[in-house]
Enzyme design. Structure first.
Site, PDB file in Angstrom:
ATOM      1  N   THR A 113      -3.390   0.149   7.976  1.00 15.24           N
ATOM      2  CA  THR A 113      -4.665   0.589   7.413  1.00 15.24           C
ATOM      3  C   THR A 113      -4.827   0.070   5.979  1.00 15.24           C
ATOM      4  OG1 THR A 113      -3.984   2.796   6.743  1.00 15.24           O
ATOM      5  CG2 THR A 113      -4.742   2.538   9.028  1.00 15.24           C
ATOM      6  N   GLU A 131       0.145   3.678   7.979  1.00 17.13           N
ATOM      7  CA  GLU A 131      -1.044   4.283   7.370  1.00 17.13           C
ATOM      8  C   GLU A 131      -1.128   3.992   5.860  1.00 17.13           C
ATOM      9  OE1 GLU A 131      -3.735   5.664   7.235  1.00 17.13           O
ATOM     10  OE2 GLU A 131      -4.127   7.178   8.729  1.00 17.13           O
ATOM     11  N   HIS A 132      -2.182   4.488   5.261  1.00 19.07           N
ATOM     12  CA  HIS A 132      -2.526   4.176   3.870  1.00 19.07           C
ATOM     13  C   HIS A 132      -1.408   4.471   2.868  1.00 19.07           C
ATOM     14  CE1 HIS A 132      -2.896   8.405   2.679  1.00 19.07           C
ATOM     15  NE2 HIS A 132      -3.266   8.569   3.945  1.00 19.07           N
ATOM     16  N   ASP A 133      -1.335   3.643   1.855  1.00 15.36           N
ATOM     17  CA  ASP A 133      -0.462   3.857   0.694  1.00 15.36           C
ATOM     18  C   ASP A 133       1.030   3.843   1.022  1.00 15.36           C
ATOM     19  OD1 ASP A 133      -2.581   4.254  -1.337  1.00 15.36           O
ATOM     20  OD2 ASP A 133      -3.058   6.007  -0.101  1.00 15.36           O
ATOM     21  N   ASN A 151       1.356   7.479   2.513  1.00 17.66           N
ATOM     22  CA  ASN A 151       2.237   7.807   1.387  1.00 17.66           C
ATOM     23  C   ASN A 151       3.694   7.983   1.799  1.00 17.66           C
ATOM     24  OD1 ASN A 151       0.569   7.990  -1.101  1.00 17.66           O
ATOM     25  ND2 ASN A 151      -0.600   9.408   0.179  1.00 17.66           N
TER      26      ASN A 151
END
Ligand code: UDP
Length: 211
Positions: A113, A131-133, A151
């Site tokens: 992402t 996923e993000h970060d 994260n």
């Protein structure tokens, strides 16, 4: 003559990665590189050993799932001046600000992402999600169906087994999977995993080693 492009490893992983390159590398001549299987043919392509390949190889795609072996093969390639080459299936989805170092192998239906950093020679097998970060280190392997939520920081050389799910971290307080850790298949990781640890189950817990 066309450039010679090698897929290092002609076993299960290599036979899954070669089709990502076939027909997508222009005039490059594709071969497998495998020190145990050299001299034969695998899925219609010749298998060379490293010495035979490195003399004229233009680039190599590291196709062994084990992170430690991949690191060793990358060192061998660097010493010979052969650059790492990546591979990706056209179904891979990459959203915003995804930075990927050389040599990543991204199998069908991998989703990356946004705002993600990925190190060298990453392997994401079929249906894996980042996923993000997230920050993924060098030589990390995701087996099929890994779900890594946002994260999360994954250290160098970690191996995440098929179907593992990693709970999301928080901005500024990521969930950390340490370097060289192994996450068993189907594990549900809810807290940090120390470097070198093996965790299994739901919630994932370290395997206690006998003294
Ligand atoms: N291999 C190699 N040189 C090495 C290490 C491994 O040629 O220094 C080859 C090995 O001979 C084998 C493949 O890499 O054919 C690894 O296959 P394996 O089934 O162990 O793992 P996978 O394909 O599942 O990653």
């Amino acid at each position: 003559m066309a450039d010679l492009l090698g897929v290092y490893g002609a076993s299960g992983c290599g036979r899954g990665i070669m089709p990502l390159l076939r027909g997508r590398e222009g005039d490059a001549r594709l071969v497998f590189v495998d020190d145990a299987l050299a001299g034969g043919m695998v899925n219609g392509l010749p298998v060379l050993d490293w010495q035979g390949f490195a003399a004229s190889g233009a680039a190599v795609c590291l196709a062994v799932a084990d992170p430690g072996t991949r690191r060793r093969l990358a060192e061998r390639a660097a010493a010979a001046g052969v650059p790492l080459h990546g591979a990706r299936h056209p179904t891979v989805v990459e959203m915003d600000d995804v930075r990927i170092a050389p040599g990543a192998c991204l199998s069908p239906y991998v989703v990356l992402t946004s705002n993600i950093s990925i190190g060298r020679a990453f392997h994401a097998n079929v249906h894996s999600v980042v996923e993000h970060d997230c920050v993924i280190g060098d030589f990390v392997t995701f087996a099929p169906g890994v779900r890594c939520n946002g994260n999360v920081h994954v250290g160098d050389g970690a191996y995440l087994g098929a179907g593992a799910t990693i709970r999301q971290g928080r901005p500024g307080a990521p969930l950390r999977i340490g370097a060289g850790a192994v996450v068993g298949m189907g594990a549900v990781v809810t807290r940090d995993v120390p470097p070198g640890a093996t965790v299994v189950g739901s919630p994932a817990r370290p395997i206690r080693r006998k003294p």
